[in-house]
Design an enzyme around this catalytic site. Structure first.
Site, mmCIF file in Angstrom:
data_model
loop_
_atom_site.group_PDB
_atom_site.id
_atom_site.type_symbol
_atom_site.label_atom_id
_atom_site.label_comp_id
_atom_site.label_asym_id
_atom_site.label_seq_id
_atom_site.Cartn_x
_atom_site.Cartn_y
_atom_site.Cartn_z
ATOM 1 C CG HIS A 17 -1.917 -1.001 1.371
ATOM 2 N ND1 HIS A 17 -2.075 -1.791 2.493
ATOM 3 C CD2 HIS A 17 -2.894 -1.382 0.519
ATOM 4 C CE1 HIS A 17 -3.097 -2.609 2.322
ATOM 5 N NE2 HIS A 17 -3.607 -2.394 1.131
ATOM 6 C CE LYS A 41 -13.522 -6.393 4.254
ATOM 7 N NZ LYS A 41 -12.899 -5.757 3.100
ATOM 8 N NE ARG A 91 -3.104 -7.556 -4.366
ATOM 9 C CZ ARG A 91 -3.900 -7.933 -3.381
ATOM 10 N NH1 ARG A 91 -3.399 -8.125 -2.186
ATOM 11 N NH2 ARG A 91 -5.181 -8.133 -3.579
ATOM 12 C CB SER A 129 -4.480 -6.329 4.827
ATOM 13 O OG SER A 129 -4.065 -5.103 4.307
HETATM 14 O O1 PNS Z 1 -8.717 -2.414 0.408
HETATM 15 P P1 PNS Z 1 -9.969 -2.949 -0.227
HETATM 16 O O2 PNS Z 1 -10.783 -3.716 0.792
HETATM 17 O O3 PNS Z 1 -9.684 -3.744 -1.474
HETATM 18 O O4 PNS Z 1 -10.816 -1.645 -0.658
HETATM 19 C C1 PNS Z 1 -12.097 -1.787 -1.237
HETATM 20 C C2 PNS Z 1 -12.833 -0.455 -1.280
HETATM 21 C C3 PNS Z 1 -12.866 0.197 0.089
HETATM 22 C C4 PNS Z 1 -12.118 0.485 -2.243
HETATM 23 C C5 PNS Z 1 -14.255 -0.748 -1.803
HETATM 24 O O5 PNS Z 1 -14.827 -1.767 -1.053
HETATM 25 C C6 PNS Z 1 -15.154 0.475 -1.741
HETATM 26 O O6 PNS Z 1 -14.993 1.400 -2.516
HETATM 27 N N1 PNS Z 1 -16.113 0.448 -0.799
HETATM 28 C C7 PNS Z 1 -17.036 1.546 -0.578
HETATM 29 C C8 PNS Z 1 -18.405 1.240 -1.207
HETATM 30 C C9 PNS Z 1 -18.315 1.538 -2.686
HETATM 31 O O7 PNS Z 1 -18.172 2.674 -3.081
HETATM 32 N N2 PNS Z 1 -18.310 0.483 -3.503
HETATM 33 C C10 PNS Z 1 -18.015 0.643 -4.931
HETATM 34 C C11 PNS Z 1 -19.228 0.556 -5.778
HETATM 35 S S1 PNS Z 1 -19.096 -0.950 -6.647
#
Ligand code: PNS
Length: 158
Positions: A17, A41, A91, A129
């Site tokens: 990150h 979550k 990745r 993570s």
């Molecule tokens: O580190 P991560 O868990 O891969 O991040 C995922 C994240 C936080 C970017 C994603 O889950 C997110 O944007 N969540 C907020 C809700 C949202 O906007 N979803 C996208 C619409 S599909």
């Protein structure tokens, strides 16, 4: 002035990150790291703890990186902080499908904001993570994969 957001769970932040965040400064003048506070979550670290770890690593090092927690949609967070772009790291090909779907949905919801993908440095391509937490849980050495402050916090948790 280009402002980017880098949204994620960061539970906890890894060197992968950190690499993406620092390289994002090649395309953005200012980076706001958005830590998702998702009540549905379960996370090992609270949103406050995750924000603090990011501040203690990237925030301290770069005056143009700030860290905020957010709830709800990434596009609403982007709107709130007036972002021009969304940064995400890729990745491997396994990330692609999920990231493509998210980027396309975000584009539909907020077409003014582009998602830009940065390829993970090969050194960190295997890092996540979740894997870090599993290794730490069973007493493995994670010091090469996370910043020292995170290694310390993981030691305290487990
Ligand atoms: O580190 P991560 O868990 O891969 O991040 C995922 C994240 C936080 C970017 C994603 O889950 C997110 O944007 N969540 C907020 C809700 C949202 O906007 N979803 C996208 C619409 S599909």
């Amino acid at each position: 002035m280009i402002r980017a957001i880098y949204p994620g769970s960061f539970d906890p932040v890894t060197l992968g990150h950190m690499d993406i965040a620092e390289r994002a400064l090649c395309v953005a003048d200012e980076l706001v790291i958005g830590v998702l506070n998702n009540s549905k979550k379960t996370s090992l670290f609270s949103a406050e703890e995750r924000v603090k770890m990011l501040q203690d690593t990237l925030g301290i090092k770069h005056s143009n990186i700030r860290v905020e927690a957010f709830t709800g949609l990434t596009v609403d967070f982007a709107r709130k902080v007036n972002a021009d772009i969304i940064i995400r790291g890729l990745r491997a090909v396994t990330d692609y499908e999920y990231e493509l779907q998210m980027a396309q949905m975000n584009y539909k919801l907020l077409p003014d904001v582009e998602t830009i993908f940065l390829m993970a440095n090969i050194k960190y391509a295997f890092l996540s993570s979740s894997v870090i937490k599993e290794v730490a849980l069973y007493g493995g050495d994670i010091t090469n994969f996370v910043p020292p402050v995170v290694a310390e916090r993981l030691r305290e948790k487990f």
